[in-house]
Design an enzyme around this catalytic site. Sequence first.
Site, PDB file in Angstrom:
ATOM      1  N   VAL A   1      -8.973  -6.242  -9.796  1.00 46.20           N
ATOM      2  CA  VAL A   1      -9.939  -5.197  -8.901  1.00 46.20           C
ATOM      3  C   VAL A   1      -9.102  -4.858  -7.795  1.00 46.20           C
ATOM      4  CG1 VAL A   1     -12.008  -5.066  -7.665  1.00 46.20           C
ATOM      5  CG2 VAL A   1     -12.127  -6.510  -9.699  1.00 46.20           C
ATOM      6  N   CYS A   2      -8.259  -5.571  -7.091  1.00 44.20           N
ATOM      7  CA  CYS A   2      -7.498  -5.361  -5.884  1.00 44.20           C
ATOM      8  C   CYS A   2      -6.485  -4.049  -6.165  1.00 44.20           C
ATOM      9  CB  CYS A   2      -6.516  -6.630  -5.622  1.00 44.20           C
ATOM     10  SG  CYS A   2      -7.643  -8.035  -5.276  1.00 44.20           S
ATOM     11  N   PRO A   3      -5.981  -4.013  -7.237  1.00 39.57           N
ATOM     12  CA  PRO A   3      -4.986  -2.848  -7.267  1.00 39.57           C
ATOM     13  C   PRO A   3      -5.815  -1.567  -7.443  1.00 39.57           C
ATOM     14  CG  PRO A   3      -4.726  -3.992  -9.235  1.00 39.57           C
ATOM     15  CD  PRO A   3      -5.501  -4.757  -8.351  1.00 39.57           C
TER      16      PRO A   3
ATOM     17  N   ILE B   1      -6.816  -0.846  -3.969  1.00 45.36           N
ATOM     18  CA  ILE B   1      -5.722  -0.399  -2.976  1.00 45.36           C
ATOM     19  C   ILE B   1      -5.010   1.072  -3.240  1.00 45.36           C
ATOM     20  CG2 ILE B   1      -2.986  -0.836  -2.490  1.00 45.36           C
ATOM     21  CD1 ILE B   1      -4.004  -3.904  -2.664  1.00 45.36           C
TER      22      ILE B   1
END
Length: 197
Positions: free
Chosen positions: A49-51, A54
Site C-alpha cells: 500500500v505504501c508506494p 507515496i
Amino acid sequence: MSLLVTRPAPDFTATAVLPDNTFKDDFSLSDFKGQYVLLFFYPLNFTFVCPSEILAFNKAVKEFSDNNCQLIGISIDSAFSHLAWKNTKVQEGGIGNIQYPLVADLDKSISKSYEVLLDAGIALRGLFLIDREGIVRHQVVNDLPLGRNVNEALRILHALQFTEQHGEVCPANWNKGEEAMKPTAEGVAEYLTNHAS
C-alpha cells in the site's frame, strides 16, 4: 494514543533523503516554521500500500507547494533504504524520484513522539497537518491495510486556509470555492436552510 490536534507538533531532527537524492543529516521540522506541513507516516519501504500513497502524494506535490505546504514522508527505514527505493523503477516495485523528503526514523523516536508506533516496531499510517505556527490542526491514523485519500488531505488544507483567511467555518463535505458558514447561530441556520436538500 492521545490527540495531538491543537498541540505543538513534536519537533525532530533526523536524516532525510531530499528530492535531489542527497542526504540531509540535520533535517528538522522546525525548519518549516511559517509554512504548512503535511507529515505522514507509513510502515515500510518496498511494501504494497505504501508506494501507492507515496506516488499519489507525489502527483499532488505541486498543489501542496502552491498552497505553501511542505509534504514530508517518514518511516522507520534508513536513509539508504529510502534512496534505494527511490532509485528503483516503479515497474520494479520502487517509487522513482519523488519530489518531497523522506525522513529516516531508524530509532523510532519520531513515530513514538507522534504516538503511531505499533508494538511490532512499525508505524501506523498517521497523517498530521501542521499550521504555520507549528500547531497540529488535523490528524488521522489508518491501520496498515488502509490507504489514505490525498484529495481529502488537500481538502482539509484548503479548509484550514479558508478559515484562517475569512474567519468562517467549513461544513461537512466543504470543498474549495464553495460557500462556508459564519460561526454564529444565525449563520448556521442560514447555511442549513440554503443547503437542506
